[in-house]
Design a protein around this motif. Structure first.
Motif, mmCIF file in Angstrom:
data_model
loop_
_atom_site.group_PDB
_atom_site.id
_atom_site.type_symbol
_atom_site.label_atom_id
_atom_site.label_comp_id
_atom_site.label_asym_id
_atom_site.label_seq_id
_atom_site.Cartn_x
_atom_site.Cartn_y
_atom_site.Cartn_z
ATOM 1 N N LEU A 104 -22.646 43.314 -26.047
ATOM 2 C CA LEU A 104 -21.444 42.717 -25.475
ATOM 3 C C LEU A 104 -21.631 42.240 -24.034
ATOM 4 C CD1 LEU A 104 -18.666 45.039 -26.928
ATOM 5 C CD2 LEU A 104 -19.349 42.761 -27.682
ATOM 6 N N GLU A 105 -22.459 42.952 -23.253
ATOM 7 C CA GLU A 105 -22.688 42.469 -21.892
ATOM 8 C C GLU A 105 -23.402 41.117 -21.925
ATOM 9 O OE1 GLU A 105 -24.049 44.970 -18.775
ATOM 10 O OE2 GLU A 105 -23.071 46.767 -19.571
ATOM 11 N N ARG A 106 -24.359 40.970 -22.835
ATOM 12 C CA ARG A 106 -25.027 39.678 -22.974
ATOM 13 C C ARG A 106 -24.052 38.618 -23.467
ATOM 14 N NH1 ARG A 106 -30.574 39.453 -26.217
ATOM 15 N NH2 ARG A 106 -31.114 40.824 -24.470
ATOM 16 N N LEU A 107 -23.125 39.014 -24.341
ATOM 17 C CA LEU A 107 -22.118 38.070 -24.821
ATOM 18 C C LEU A 107 -21.292 37.539 -23.643
ATOM 19 C CD1 LEU A 107 -19.972 38.516 -28.028
ATOM 20 C CD2 LEU A 107 -18.940 37.661 -25.922
ATOM 21 N N GLY A 108 -20.889 38.441 -22.730
ATOM 22 C CA GLY A 108 -20.144 38.007 -21.556
ATOM 23 C C GLY A 108 -20.953 37.064 -20.689
ATOM 24 N N ALA A 109 -22.249 37.369 -20.524
ATOM 25 C CA ALA A 109 -23.113 36.503 -19.721
ATOM 26 C C ALA A 109 -23.304 35.145 -20.395
ATOM 27 C CB ALA A 109 -24.461 37.182 -19.502
ATOM 28 N N THR A 110 -23.379 35.129 -21.714
ATOM 29 C CA THR A 110 -23.517 33.864 -22.451
ATOM 30 C C THR A 110 -22.277 32.994 -22.252
ATOM 31 O OG1 THR A 110 -24.941 34.883 -24.118
ATOM 32 C CG2 THR A 110 -23.834 32.839 -24.740
ATOM 33 N N ALA A 111 -21.110 33.621 -22.268
ATOM 34 C CA ALA A 111 -19.874 32.864 -22.026
ATOM 35 C C ALA A 111 -19.899 32.227 -20.643
ATOM 36 C CB ALA A 111 -18.664 33.793 -22.171
ATOM 37 N N VAL A 112 -20.393 32.956 -19.644
ATOM 38 C CA VAL A 112 -20.489 32.410 -18.289
ATOM 39 C C VAL A 112 -21.442 31.225 -18.251
ATOM 40 C CG1 VAL A 112 -21.319 32.905 -15.945
ATOM 41 C CG2 VAL A 112 -19.862 34.548 -17.134
ATOM 42 N N LYS A 113 -22.573 31.336 -18.939
ATOM 43 C CA LYS A 113 -23.542 30.238 -18.965
ATOM 44 C C LYS A 113 -22.903 28.958 -19.491
ATOM 45 C CE LYS A 113 -26.486 29.749 -22.319
ATOM 46 N NZ LYS A 113 -27.614 29.921 -23.269
ATOM 47 N N HIS A 114 -22.100 29.068 -20.530
ATOM 48 C CA HIS A 114 -21.463 27.881 -21.097
ATOM 49 C C HIS A 114 -20.306 27.387 -20.224
ATOM 50 C CE1 HIS A 114 -23.778 27.584 -24.791
ATOM 51 N NE2 HIS A 114 -23.781 28.907 -24.812
ATOM 52 N N LEU A 115 -19.682 28.295 -19.486
ATOM 53 C CA LEU A 115 -18.663 27.859 -18.533
ATOM 54 C C LEU A 115 -19.314 27.056 -17.404
ATOM 55 C CD1 LEU A 115 -15.697 27.863 -17.677
ATOM 56 C CD2 LEU A 115 -16.161 29.958 -16.378
ATOM 57 N N TYR A 116 -20.469 27.513 -16.916
ATOM 58 C CA TYR A 116 -21.190 26.755 -15.898
ATOM 59 C C TYR A 116 -21.505 25.345 -16.393
ATOM 60 C CZ TYR A 116 -22.158 30.968 -13.111
ATOM 61 O OH TYR A 116 -22.055 32.093 -12.337
ATOM 62 N N ALA A 117 -21.957 25.257 -17.649
ATOM 63 C CA ALA A 117 -22.275 23.943 -18.206
ATOM 64 C C ALA A 117 -21.042 23.042 -18.214
ATOM 65 C CB ALA A 117 -22.838 24.095 -19.619
ATOM 66 N N ALA A 118 -19.905 23.606 -18.577
ATOM 67 C CA ALA A 118 -18.663 22.827 -18.591
ATOM 68 C C ALA A 118 -18.279 22.392 -17.179
ATOM 69 C CB ALA A 118 -17.540 23.644 -19.229
ATOM 70 N N LEU A 119 -18.468 23.276 -16.201
ATOM 71 C CA LEU A 119 -18.151 22.930 -14.817
ATOM 72 C C LEU A 119 -19.059 21.821 -14.295
ATOM 73 C CD1 LEU A 119 -17.574 26.507 -13.328
ATOM 74 C CD2 LEU A 119 -15.837 24.775 -13.807
ATOM 75 N N ASP A 120 -20.269 21.743 -14.857
ATOM 76 C CA ASP A 120 -21.204 20.690 -14.468
ATOM 77 C C ASP A 120 -21.014 19.409 -15.269
ATOM 78 O OD1 ASP A 120 -22.370 22.239 -12.522
ATOM 79 O OD2 ASP A 120 -23.954 22.996 -13.816
ATOM 80 N N GLY A 121 -19.952 19.358 -16.063
ATOM 81 C CA GLY A 121 -19.654 18.153 -16.823
ATOM 82 C C GLY A 121 -20.260 18.096 -18.202
ATOM 83 N N ASN A 122 -20.746 19.242 -18.705
ATOM 84 C CA ASN A 122 -21.357 19.290 -20.044
ATOM 85 C C ASN A 122 -20.662 20.335 -20.908
ATOM 86 O OD1 ASN A 122 -23.626 17.402 -19.502
ATOM 87 N ND2 ASN A 122 -24.243 19.004 -18.051
ATOM 88 N N PRO A 123 -19.400 20.115 -21.238
ATOM 89 C CA PRO A 123 -18.674 21.111 -22.044
ATOM 90 C C PRO A 123 -19.199 21.180 -23.466
ATOM 91 C CG PRO A 123 -17.362 19.120 -21.826
ATOM 92 C CD PRO A 123 -18.567 18.929 -20.941
#
Length: 332
Positions: A290-309
């Motif tokens: 689950l901790e990795r799951l939370g980190a994975t969600a953050v990684k994809h949020l970063y991508a969305a913030l960079d214009g790659n949702p």
């Protein structure tokens, strides 16, 4: 200390000092070094709010959960917070406690704080209503699957985790495997049963009876184990839908004089230390990561913030933790 103080000490304009501190290319290297040295000497800390107003980012993320005190949310939040902290992002955490009005209040509050994005954390890996239409910044769902396929959801791979457990039992020579699990209204219970069934079919084996759906409790684990053994006294392994059930199953097996794992092997699910490590014998179980799951969600949020949702569903794999309930402990 202010930016003006840094500029004065370095002998440059406030605009040049700002550009140097923000790594802008149009500042000469010698000037940049002079500004950085002045900032260090003055122990200058940039004003994050002012920087956010200038560049449109506050470097703040809202974490919205429905059950902060739940079994799974805290591990997800720890993984997300650690990943955000590594990038010097701040976190605002809100617990809606399952209340729709409270949830909308927190969405408005976080938006008023100008968060850059949201991570919506579930508590049961189930499908839930999309909130994205109410949120004008990027949103990622963690341990919850949005009803809108255009959203990005990161969930635990319950069926894949069950396959790990079943393959482990089959590899260790178990051929009559029963299954005890929680309510069939939970997708996680159905998916775990499906994962076991798939592995048994691939191995040419029949399950030891139908899955026994019930409560996520030790009490049901004890009772269901008696039902299973009464119908199939030859059972040589039990795959349980969570560690509470497995601990209850172990109690009943001992009461009936069945040796674990010699006569009957047991595998649990969740790697809940309170039950898994303290069970007699300690439980082989599936860790949800689950901790990795939370980190994975953050990684994809970063991508969305960079214009790659992204969009769709990402299933985070679990891992098998092998302990004595299926044989000699194996350290991985």
């Amino acid at each position: 200390m202010t930016l003006s103080d840094v500029a004065s000490r370095a002998g440059v304009s406030v605009a040049t000092a700002s550009k140097a501190l923000n790594g802008r290319a149009e500042v000469a290297q010698a000037t940049r070094e002079r500004v950085l040295r002045a900032a260090d000497e003055l122990s200058f800390q940039p004003n994050a709010l002012a920087s956010g107003l200038i560049n449109g980012r506050t470097r703040t993320v809202g974490l919205l959960t429905d059950e902060l005190g739940g079994r799974f949310a805290m591990s997800i939040l720890l993984g997300a917070e650690n990943a955000l902290g590594n990038e010097q992002m701040s976190v605002l955490l809100c617990d809606a406690r399952g209340d729709a009005i409270r949830r909308q209040h927190y969405i408005r509050t976080l938006l008023a704080r100008q968060v850059d994005g949201f991570i919506v954390v579930g508590d049961s890996n189930e499908v839930g209503p999309s909130l994205t239409q109410d949120i004008p910044v990027p949103v990622v769902y963690a341990y919850a699957e949005s009803t809108d396929p255009r959203d990005l959801s990161v969930i635990a791979d319950d069926e894949g985790g069950a396959r790990l457990a079943a393959e482990h039992l089959v590899l260790h020579g178990r051929r009559r495997i029963g299954h005890i699990t929680g309510p069939d209204g939970y997708r996680s219970a159905r998916d775990r049963a499906a994962g076991l069934r798939t592995v048994l079919t691939e191995a040419g084996l029949d399950p030891a009876g139908d899955p026994l759906f019930g409560e996520w409790s030790q009490r049901w684990g004890r009772h269901a184990t008696r039902l299973l053994l009464a119908a199939r006294p030859d059972v040589d392994a039990i795959f349980c839908g969570n560690d509470q059930l497995a601990a209850g199953a172990a109690d009943t097996l001992r009461d009936l004089g069945r040796r674990i794992p010699d006569d009957v092997a047991i595998v649990g699910y969740d790697n809940w230390e309170f039950f898994a490590a303290d069970c007699r014998p300690p439980l082989t179980t599936v860790d949800l990561n689950l901790e990795r799951l939370g980190a994975t969600a953050v990684k994809h949020l970063y991508a969305a913030l960079d214009g790659n949702p992204g969009s769709g569903v990402i299933r985070q794999p679990g891992r098998l933790v092998v302990r004595e309930s299926t044989g000699p402990a194996v350290h991985r």
